[in-house]
Design a protein around this motif. Structure first.
Motif, PDB file in Angstrom:
ATOM      1  N   LYS A 112     -23.623 -22.468 -22.146  1.00 11.47           N
ATOM      2  CA  LYS A 112     -24.239 -23.395 -23.100  1.00 11.47           C
ATOM      3  C   LYS A 112     -25.731 -23.613 -22.847  1.00 11.47           C
ATOM      4  N   LEU A 113     -26.273 -22.992 -21.800  1.00  5.56           N
ATOM      5  CA  LEU A 113     -27.684 -23.223 -21.470  1.00  5.56           C
ATOM      6  C   LEU A 113     -28.592 -22.780 -22.619  1.00  5.56           C
ATOM      7  N   PRO A 114     -29.660 -23.523 -22.882  1.00  3.93           N
ATOM      8  CA  PRO A 114     -30.573 -23.133 -23.967  1.00  3.93           C
ATOM      9  C   PRO A 114     -31.269 -21.815 -23.673  1.00  3.93           C
ATOM     10  N   GLY A 115     -31.821 -21.202 -24.711  1.00  3.58           N
ATOM     11  CA  GLY A 115     -32.402 -19.874 -24.583  1.00  3.58           C
ATOM     12  C   GLY A 115     -33.614 -19.794 -23.692  1.00  3.58           C
ATOM     13  N   CYS A 116     -34.252 -20.920 -23.396  1.00  7.79           N
ATOM     14  CA  CYS A 116     -35.425 -20.897 -22.515  1.00  7.79           C
ATOM     15  C   CYS A 116     -35.065 -20.508 -21.089  1.00  7.79           C
ATOM     16  N   VAL A 117     -33.786 -20.714 -20.702  1.00 13.26           N
ATOM     17  CA  VAL A 117     -33.354 -20.413 -19.338  1.00 13.26           C
ATOM     18  C   VAL A 117     -33.155 -18.911 -19.187  1.00 13.26           C
ATOM     19  N   LYS A 118     -33.931 -18.325 -18.309  1.00  6.92           N
ATOM     20  CA  LYS A 118     -33.855 -16.882 -18.070  1.00  6.92           C
ATOM     21  C   LYS A 118     -32.896 -16.527 -16.941  1.00  6.92           C
ATOM     22  N   LYS A 119     -32.806 -17.415 -15.946  1.00  5.30           N
ATOM     23  CA  LYS A 119     -31.958 -17.120 -14.798  1.00  5.30           C
ATOM     24  C   LYS A 119     -31.312 -18.408 -14.313  1.00  5.30           C
ATOM     25  N   ALA A 120     -30.042 -18.308 -13.919  1.00  6.15           N
ATOM     26  CA  ALA A 120     -29.290 -19.453 -13.411  1.00  6.15           C
ATOM     27  C   ALA A 120     -28.665 -19.084 -12.067  1.00  6.15           C
ATOM     28  N   LEU A 121     -28.859 -19.952 -11.086  1.00  2.06           N
ATOM     29  CA  LEU A 121     -28.309 -19.744  -9.758  1.00  2.06           C
ATOM     30  C   LEU A 121     -27.603 -21.017  -9.328  1.00  2.06           C
ATOM     31  N   CYS A 122     -26.674 -20.878  -8.391  1.00  2.00           N
ATOM     32  CA  CYS A 122     -26.020 -22.059  -7.839  1.00  2.00           C
ATOM     33  C   CYS A 122     -25.820 -21.889  -6.344  1.00  2.00           C
ATOM     34  N   TRP A 123     -25.696 -23.002  -5.656  1.00  4.58           N
ATOM     35  CA  TRP A 123     -25.360 -23.026  -4.238  1.00  4.58           C
ATOM     36  C   TRP A 123     -23.902 -23.463  -4.109  1.00  4.58           C
ATOM     37  N   ARG A 124     -23.132 -22.708  -3.346  1.00  3.37           N
ATOM     38  CA  ARG A 124     -21.772 -23.133  -3.050  1.00  3.37           C
ATOM     39  C   ARG A 124     -21.362 -22.576  -1.705  1.00  3.37           C
ATOM     40  N   GLY A 125     -21.257 -23.462  -0.710  1.00  4.11           N
ATOM     41  CA  GLY A 125     -20.934 -23.038   0.641  1.00  4.11           C
ATOM     42  C   GLY A 125     -19.525 -23.380   1.068  1.00  4.11           C
ATOM     43  N   ALA A 126     -18.627 -23.554   0.098  1.00  7.99           N
ATOM     44  CA  ALA A 126     -17.239 -23.902   0.422  1.00  7.99           C
ATOM     45  C   ALA A 126     -16.313 -23.309  -0.616  1.00  7.99           C
ATOM     46  N   PRO A 127     -15.057 -23.017  -0.245  1.00  6.19           N
ATOM     47  CA  PRO A 127     -14.086 -22.553  -1.239  1.00  6.19           C
ATOM     48  C   PRO A 127     -13.936 -23.574  -2.359  1.00  6.19           C
ATOM     49  N   SER A 128     -13.662 -23.096  -3.562  1.00  6.07           N
ATOM     50  CA  SER A 128     -13.674 -23.987  -4.726  1.00  6.07           C
ATOM     51  C   SER A 128     -12.484 -23.772  -5.641  1.00  6.07           C
ATOM     52  N   GLY A 129     -11.347 -23.392  -5.075  1.00  9.35           N
ATOM     53  CA  GLY A 129     -10.160 -23.215  -5.882  1.00  9.35           C
ATOM     54  C   GLY A 129     -10.338 -22.129  -6.925  1.00  9.35           C
ATOM     55  N   ASN A 130     -10.022 -22.451  -8.160  1.00 14.54           N
ATOM     56  CA  ASN A 130     -10.131 -21.488  -9.257  1.00 14.54           C
ATOM     57  C   ASN A 130     -11.424 -21.638 -10.053  1.00 14.54           C
ATOM     58  N   ALA A 131     -12.395 -22.372  -9.536  1.00 12.17           N
ATOM     59  CA  ALA A 131     -13.652 -22.556 -10.256  1.00 12.17           C
ATOM     60  C   ALA A 131     -14.311 -21.204 -10.501  1.00 12.17           C
ATOM     61  N   ASP A 132     -14.866 -21.029 -11.686  1.00 11.55           N
ATOM     62  CA  ASP A 132     -15.468 -19.762 -12.102  1.00 11.55           C
ATOM     63  C   ASP A 132     -16.990 -19.894 -12.097  1.00 11.55           C
TER      64      ASP A 132
END
Length: 362
Positions: A112-132
């Motif tokens: 759903k991010l607007p078109g101005c966003v060219k790149k998306a990154l996230c930090w996740r240092g732990a297991p997260s079940g079935n999160a995609d």
């Protein structure tokens, strides 16, 4: 680079934030109070901490903060927190979106991010079940086994690190009246940690030992008057721990507490595998305490017997602590070297440079 960094905090931190921000009436004032308290600052990128006009920061889970922004921008009705976050990103004309709360805002949000966003990154240092998280350009973490896990789940994963918060340099230069401090969670995910805490808590008979525990809801229920009538014994803290337990501390109060302690005890959660180097390690070393942590594969700068001390079993943890306190001049030298090493290797300029390099590879 027009950077947008979204963060989050523990529910138990909210009362402190509300108290600190009691007189803050605008979005900017409440955000400023939060950033000044340094909760999670090891993860905040340099442009955010510098107040760069090209960088925007928010806590997407802070309903008070987000609804203030929505009102100030004239958003009508009662928009969802997700709708507000998307509006902020579009208003900012974000190019790079960096999310520290991907479980709340997973791939479905990225779509759903607007078109101005060219790149998306996230930090996740732990297991997260079935999160995609596959829609993110990269998932960042500092544990190699965690990176391998994200790759097996179809994500691109890149090595990244927390950083030394320069504000830590203000703390820990006086007396250290506390012998041992532990600050962290206590829940069903911390069974091995709980064994170590129970053994170290027995040192309170002859040493100043402080445990500031963020107990889980189940632990709180188990220890309540009603909970003691229920079959929840396994979720109650042992008497040795309960006797010295204090409420959790956060932000600058955490820095002050660690800066008043000779030794900061750390123990990884059961799901961490053999990788070591969580944020508590950075905070403990950064505030000048001797980090005593469980054995495993540590990141550069965290070396047993040189910049930190490690233990293999709960009994060994108590032995290492007792020995370190007995020979405190030597232990203080290890702690001082650890503080310098963390500051030199994992400074904010390094973190930002590495982030820019990761973005450039996407």
């Amino acid at each position: 680079m027009r950077l947008f960094q979204n963060s989050c905090f523990y529910p138990s931190y909210l009362p402190r934030l509300n108290q600190l921000a009691a007189k803050a009436v605008s979005f900017e004032e409440r955000r400023r109070v939060f950033l000044n308290d340094r909760f999670g600052a090891s993860h905040f990128l340099q442009p955010v901490l510098d107040g760069s006009p090209e960088a925007f920061f928010t806590n997407g889970d802070d309903e008070v903060l987000q609804r203030r922004w929505a009102r100030e921008q004239g958003m009508g009705g009662e928009p969802t927190l997700e709708a507000i976050l998307l509006a902020q990103i579009e208003h900012h004309a974000t190019e790079v979106f960096y999310n520290l709360d991907p479980v709340r805002y997973p791939s479905a949000f990225v779509a759903k991010l607007p078109g101005c966003v060219k790149k998306a990154l996230c930090w996740r240092g732990a297991p997260s079940g079935n999160a995609d998280f596959t829609a993110y350009g990269a998932v960042l973490a500092n544990f190699p086994t965690m990176l391998d896990m994200w790759r097996r789940k179809g994500c691109r994963a890149e090595l990244f690190y927390p950083a030394h918060d320069p504000v830590m340099d203000e703390y820990g230069h006086g007396e250290r009246p506390i012998d041992v401090v532990f600050v962290g969670g206590y829940s069903r995910h911390h069974r091995e940690r709980a064994k170590t805490l129970e053994r170290v808590a027995r040192l309170a008979d002859s040493h100043e030992v402080v445990f500031c525990l963020d107990a889980s809801r189940l632990t709180k229920l188990a220890e309540s008057a009603i909970g003691r009538l229920l079959p929840l014994r396994q979720h109650r803290r042992p008497d040795a721990i309960a006797a010295i337990a204090r409420p959790p501390v956060f932000g600058r109060d955490l820095y002050e507490l660690i800066g008043s302690a000779k030794i900061a005890l750390n123990g990884s959660i059961d799901m961490a595998g053999e990788d070591r180097g969580n944020m508590r390690c950075f905070e403990s070393m950064g505030c000048g305490a001797l980090l005593v942590s469980d054995a495993g594969r540590y990141i550069d700068g965290m070396e047993s017997g040189i910049t930190i001390e490690t233990y293999d079993t709960p009994e060994h943890a108590a032995e290492v602590i007792a020995r370190s306190l007995q020979d405190w001049p030597r232990s203080a030298e290890i702690a001082a070297l650890g503080r310098a090493r963390i500051r030199d290797i994992y400074h904010k300029d390094m973190q930002w440079k590495l982030f820019v390099e990761v973005v450039g590879r996407l």
